[in-house]
Design a protein around this motif. Structure first.
Motif, PDB file in Angstrom:
ATOM      1  N   LEU A 141      -9.637 -39.623  38.188  1.00 30.89           N
ATOM      2  CA  LEU A 141      -9.598 -38.706  39.310  1.00 30.89           C
ATOM      3  C   LEU A 141      -8.126 -38.522  39.668  1.00 30.89           C
ATOM      4  O   LEU A 141      -7.422 -39.503  39.911  1.00 30.89           O
ATOM      5  CB  LEU A 141     -10.358 -39.270  40.513  1.00 30.89           C
ATOM      6  N   VAL A 142      -7.664 -37.269  39.654  1.00 24.71           N
ATOM      7  CA  VAL A 142      -6.268 -36.948  39.952  1.00 24.71           C
ATOM      8  C   VAL A 142      -6.255 -35.929  41.081  1.00 24.71           C
ATOM      9  O   VAL A 142      -6.974 -34.923  41.033  1.00 24.71           O
ATOM     10  CB  VAL A 142      -5.555 -36.364  38.704  1.00 24.71           C
ATOM     11  N   TYR A 143      -5.447 -36.197  42.096  1.00 27.97           N
ATOM     12  CA  TYR A 143      -5.266 -35.252  43.195  1.00 27.97           C
ATOM     13  C   TYR A 143      -4.011 -34.442  42.916  1.00 27.97           C
ATOM     14  O   TYR A 143      -2.943 -35.017  42.695  1.00 27.97           O
ATOM     15  CB  TYR A 143      -5.099 -35.987  44.528  1.00 27.97           C
ATOM     16  N   ALA A 144      -4.135 -33.128  42.908  1.00 33.07           N
ATOM     17  CA  ALA A 144      -2.983 -32.237  42.755  1.00 33.07           C
ATOM     18  C   ALA A 144      -2.714 -31.627  44.126  1.00 33.07           C
ATOM     19  O   ALA A 144      -3.555 -30.909  44.671  1.00 33.07           O
ATOM     20  CB  ALA A 144      -3.276 -31.153  41.716  1.00 33.07           C
ATOM     21  N   ILE A 145      -1.551 -31.935  44.684  1.00 31.19           N
ATOM     22  CA  ILE A 145      -1.207 -31.519  46.041  1.00 31.19           C
ATOM     23  C   ILE A 145      -0.040 -30.550  45.984  1.00 31.19           C
ATOM     24  O   ILE A 145       1.041 -30.898  45.496  1.00 31.19           O
ATOM     25  CB  ILE A 145      -0.817 -32.740  46.919  1.00 31.19           C
ATOM     26  N   TRP A 146      -0.265 -29.343  46.470  1.00 32.92           N
ATOM     27  CA  TRP A 146       0.788 -28.336  46.536  1.00 32.92           C
ATOM     28  C   TRP A 146       1.411 -28.416  47.919  1.00 32.92           C
ATOM     29  O   TRP A 146       0.775 -28.122  48.923  1.00 32.92           O
ATOM     30  CB  TRP A 146       0.223 -26.949  46.278  1.00 32.92           C
ATOM     31  N   SER A 147       2.672 -28.845  47.975  1.00 31.57           N
ATOM     32  CA  SER A 147       3.370 -28.955  49.254  1.00 31.57           C
ATOM     33  C   SER A 147       4.713 -28.247  49.175  1.00 31.57           C
ATOM     34  O   SER A 147       5.285 -28.104  48.098  1.00 31.57           O
ATOM     35  CB  SER A 147       3.576 -30.418  49.642  1.00 31.57           C
ATOM     36  N   GLN A 148       5.183 -27.815  50.341  1.00 34.13           N
ATOM     37  CA  GLN A 148       6.493 -27.170  50.433  1.00 34.13           C
ATOM     38  C   GLN A 148       7.251 -27.773  51.606  1.00 34.13           C
ATOM     39  O   GLN A 148       6.650 -28.127  52.620  1.00 34.13           O
ATOM     40  CB  GLN A 148       6.351 -25.676  50.667  1.00 34.13           C
ATOM     41  N   LYS A 149       8.556 -27.853  51.457  1.00 35.66           N
ATOM     42  CA  LYS A 149       9.420 -28.322  52.541  1.00 35.66           C
ATOM     43  C   LYS A 149      10.526 -27.295  52.706  1.00 35.66           C
ATOM     44  O   LYS A 149      11.622 -27.428  52.165  1.00 35.66           O
ATOM     45  CB  LYS A 149       9.998 -29.704  52.204  1.00 35.66           C
ATOM     46  N   PRO A 150      10.237 -26.207  53.474  1.00 33.87           N
ATOM     47  CA  PRO A 150      11.277 -25.207  53.701  1.00 33.87           C
ATOM     48  C   PRO A 150      12.450 -25.823  54.472  1.00 33.87           C
ATOM     49  O   PRO A 150      12.263 -26.773  55.227  1.00 33.87           O
ATOM     50  CB  PRO A 150      10.576 -24.142  54.559  1.00 33.87           C
ATOM     51  N   ARG A 151      13.640 -25.293  54.259  1.00 34.83           N
ATOM     52  CA  ARG A 151      14.826 -25.806  54.955  1.00 34.83           C
ATOM     53  C   ARG A 151      14.625 -25.805  56.458  1.00 34.83           C
ATOM     54  O   ARG A 151      14.192 -24.805  57.027  1.00 34.83           O
ATOM     55  CB  ARG A 151      16.034 -24.924  54.650  1.00 34.83           C
ATOM     56  N   LYS A 152      14.957 -26.923  57.071  1.00 35.30           N
ATOM     57  CA  LYS A 152      14.931 -27.098  58.529  1.00 35.30           C
ATOM     58  C   LYS A 152      13.576 -26.758  59.147  1.00 35.30           C
ATOM     59  O   LYS A 152      13.484 -26.363  60.295  1.00 35.30           O
ATOM     60  CB  LYS A 152      16.036 -26.279  59.192  1.00 35.30           C
ATOM     61  N   LYS A 153      12.509 -26.871  58.351  1.00 33.32           N
ATOM     62  CA  LYS A 153      11.158 -26.632  58.846  1.00 33.32           C
ATOM     63  C   LYS A 153      10.282 -27.799  58.414  1.00 33.32           C
ATOM     64  O   LYS A 153      10.613 -28.515  57.477  1.00 33.32           O
ATOM     65  CB  LYS A 153      10.603 -25.312  58.307  1.00 33.32           C
ATOM     66  N   PRO A 154       9.153 -27.977  59.080  1.00 36.22           N
ATOM     67  CA  PRO A 154       8.277 -29.094  58.716  1.00 36.22           C
ATOM     68  C   PRO A 154       7.582 -28.868  57.366  1.00 36.22           C
ATOM     69  O   PRO A 154       7.452 -27.741  56.889  1.00 36.22           O
ATOM     70  CB  PRO A 154       7.266 -29.153  59.849  1.00 36.22           C
ATOM     71  N   CYS A 155       7.136 -29.953  56.812  1.00 36.31           N
ATOM     72  CA  CYS A 155       6.389 -29.941  55.551  1.00 36.31           C
ATOM     73  C   CYS A 155       5.096 -29.148  55.716  1.00 36.31           C
ATOM     74  O   CYS A 155       4.479 -29.147  56.777  1.00 36.31           O
ATOM     75  CB  CYS A 155       6.070 -31.385  55.165  1.00 36.31           C
ATOM     76  N   ILE A 156       4.691 -28.476  54.643  1.00 40.80           N
ATOM     77  CA  ILE A 156       3.441 -27.725  54.613  1.00 40.80           C
ATOM     78  C   ILE A 156       2.647 -28.180  53.393  1.00 40.80           C
ATOM     79  O   ILE A 156       3.185 -28.209  52.281  1.00 40.80           O
ATOM     80  CB  ILE A 156       3.694 -26.213  54.502  1.00 40.80           C
ATOM     81  N   VAL A 157       1.389 -28.531  53.595  1.00 41.12           N
ATOM     82  CA  VAL A 157       0.492 -28.818  52.472  1.00 41.12           C
ATOM     83  C   VAL A 157      -0.343 -27.572  52.268  1.00 41.12           C
ATOM     84  O   VAL A 157      -1.137 -27.191  53.126  1.00 41.12           O
ATOM     85  CB  VAL A 157      -0.390 -30.055  52.738  1.00 41.12           C
ATOM     86  N   ARG A 158      -0.130 -26.901  51.130  1.00 40.60           N
ATOM     87  CA  ARG A 158      -0.803 -25.623  50.850  1.00 40.60           C
ATOM     88  C   ARG A 158      -2.212 -25.809  50.287  1.00 40.60           C
ATOM     89  O   ARG A 158      -3.118 -25.058  50.624  1.00 40.60           O
ATOM     90  CB  ARG A 158       0.028 -24.803  49.859  1.00 40.60           C
ATOM     91  N   SER A 159      -2.358 -26.765  49.356  1.00 44.02           N
ATOM     92  CA  SER A 159      -3.693 -26.959  48.787  1.00 44.02           C
ATOM     93  C   SER A 159      -3.854 -28.365  48.246  1.00 44.02           C
ATOM     94  O   SER A 159      -2.878 -29.054  47.935  1.00 44.02           O
ATOM     95  CB  SER A 159      -3.993 -25.928  47.694  1.00 44.02           C
ATOM     96  N   ILE A 160      -5.119 -28.761  48.154  1.00 45.17           N
ATOM     97  CA  ILE A 160      -5.522 -30.054  47.603  1.00 45.17           C
ATOM     98  C   ILE A 160      -6.543 -29.761  46.519  1.00 45.17           C
ATOM     99  O   ILE A 160      -7.531 -29.070  46.779  1.00 45.17           O
ATOM    100  CB  ILE A 160      -6.195 -30.929  48.682  1.00 45.17           C
ATOM    101  N   LYS A 161      -6.307 -30.259  45.327  1.00 41.78           N
ATOM    102  CA  LYS A 161      -7.298 -30.091  44.257  1.00 41.78           C
ATOM    103  C   LYS A 161      -7.645 -31.466  43.700  1.00 41.78           C
ATOM    104  O   LYS A 161      -6.763 -32.274  43.433  1.00 41.78           O
ATOM    105  CB  LYS A 161      -6.756 -29.212  43.134  1.00 41.78           C
ATOM    106  N   ARG A 162      -8.936 -31.697  43.553  1.00 46.64           N
ATOM    107  CA  ARG A 162      -9.431 -32.920  42.923  1.00 46.64           C
ATOM    108  C   ARG A 162      -9.776 -32.567  41.485  1.00 46.64           C
ATOM    109  O   ARG A 162     -10.614 -31.700  41.242  1.00 46.64           O
ATOM    110  CB  ARG A 162     -10.674 -33.435  43.641  1.00 46.64           C
ATOM    111  N   LEU A 163      -9.138 -33.228  40.551  1.00 48.20           N
ATOM    112  CA  LEU A 163      -9.336 -32.951  39.131  1.00 48.20           C
ATOM    113  C   LEU A 163      -9.799 -34.228  38.434  1.00 48.20           C
ATOM    114  O   LEU A 163      -9.492 -35.330  38.879  1.00 48.20           O
ATOM    115  CB  LEU A 163      -8.027 -32.465  38.506  1.00 48.20           C
ATOM    116  N   ARG A 164     -10.506 -34.076  37.343  1.00 50.45           N
ATOM    117  CA  ARG A 164     -10.880 -35.240  36.536  1.00 50.45           C
ATOM    118  C   ARG A 164     -10.549 -34.902  35.086  1.00 50.45           C
ATOM    119  O   ARG A 164     -11.104 -33.972  34.520  1.00 50.45           O
ATOM    120  CB  ARG A 164     -12.354 -35.578  36.693  1.00 50.45           C
ATOM    121  N   HIS A 165      -9.601 -35.670  34.535  1.00 49.35           N
ATOM    122  CA  HIS A 165      -9.173 -35.441  33.158  1.00 49.35           C
ATOM    123  C   HIS A 165      -8.396 -36.650  32.646  1.00 49.35           C
ATOM    124  O   HIS A 165      -8.023 -37.526  33.436  1.00 49.35           O
ATOM    125  CB  HIS A 165      -8.324 -34.168  33.053  1.00 49.35           C
ATOM    126  N   PRO A 166      -8.140 -36.703  31.330  1.00 50.35           N
ATOM    127  CA  PRO A 166      -7.285 -37.778  30.821  1.00 50.35           C
ATOM    128  C   PRO A 166      -5.896 -37.676  31.446  1.00 50.35           C
ATOM    129  O   PRO A 166      -5.475 -36.608  31.880  1.00 50.35           O
ATOM    130  CB  PRO A 166      -7.221 -37.514  29.308  1.00 50.35           C
TER     131      PRO A 166
END
Length: 182
Positions: A124-149
Motif C-alpha cells: 500500500l503506497v500513499y501518493a500525496i500531491w503537496s505544494q508549498k508556494p513562497r511565503k504561503k502555507p502548505c497545500i495538500v492537493r490530493s491523496i491517492k492510495r495505490l497498491r503495487h510493487p
C-alpha cells in the motif's frame, strides 16, 4: 565525463518545472533525475552516504499513525517533518511495512537495473500531491492510495544492504530470471 554541478542543477530545475506544469506527476521524478547520475552499478554496493537509509525512512515510511484519508492530517504530518512541497508528489508506506520494504534489498526483491530492486509483492503506497508556494502555507492537493510493487535503490550502509531511494513505479514486473537483490 562526469556531469558538472551546474548541469545537475539545470536537469533538476527542468524536471521540477516539467512536473509542476503537468500538474499531477508521479512521485520521485524530480529526484530520480539526479539520483540516476549517482546510482551504483549493482545492488548492495557500499554507499558514500551513511545516512541514505535514514533519509529514505524519513521521506517514505510513515512515522506516526493518523487518518491517512484526511488532507488536514497529511498537512500536519508533512509540516511537522519539513516535507511539504519537497517534490510535487511524495510517496509513503505504512510503518508496519518497514521490515518488508527493507527485505527488498535482502533477498525479497529482484534486480531491475543498476542498484534498483523491485519487490515481489505489492505494498500500500500513499501518493500525496503537496505544494508549498513562497511565503504561503502548505497545500495538500490530493491523496491517492495505490497498491503495487515497490522499486527502491539498494546500497550497503554499515555492512547492511538497505533501501536509500524510492523510484517511481512505472508498471515494471519482477523478472524471475533476474538476480535476487542482496
Amino acid at each position: 565525463m562526469k556531469p558538472t554541478a551546474s548541469f545537475c542543477l539545470t536537469v533538476y530545475t527542468l524536471a521540477s518545472l516539467t512536473a509542476w506544469v503537468s500538474g499531477y506527476d508521479q512521485s520521485e521524478d524530480t529526484t530520480s533525475v539526479l539520483a540516476v547520475l549517482n546510482y551504483n552499478p549493482r545492488p548492495c554496493m557500499r554507499s558514500s552516504n551513511n545516512n541514505g537509509y535514514s533519509y529514505f525512512r524519513q521521506k517514505h515510511i510513515l512515522g506516526s499513525q493518523f487518518d491517512t484519508n484526511n488532507k488536514q492530517q497529511w498537512l500536519r504530518y508533512l509540516n511537522s517533518r519539513g516535507l511539504c512541497g519537497r517534490v510535487p508528489v511524495q510517496t509513503f508506506m505504512q510503518s508496519e511495512d518497514e521490515g518488508a520494504v527493507r527485505s527488498i534489498c535482502r533477498g525479497g526483491g529482484i534486480n531491475l537495473q543498476q542498484n534498483l530492486c523491485i519487490s515481489r509483492r505489492s505494498f500500500l503506497v500513499y501518493a500525496i500531491w503537496s505544494q508549498k508556494p513562497r511565503k504561503k502555507p502548505c497545500i495538500v492537493r490530493s491523496i491517492k492510495r495505490l497498491r503495487h510493487p515497490v522499486v527502491v535503490a539498494c546500497d550497503a550502509i554499515d555492512n547492511q544492504c538497505l533501501p536509500v531511494h524510492y523510484e517511481r513505479y512505472r508498471g515494471q514486473k519482477p523478472d524471475n530470471n533476474a538476480p535476487i537483490c542482496r
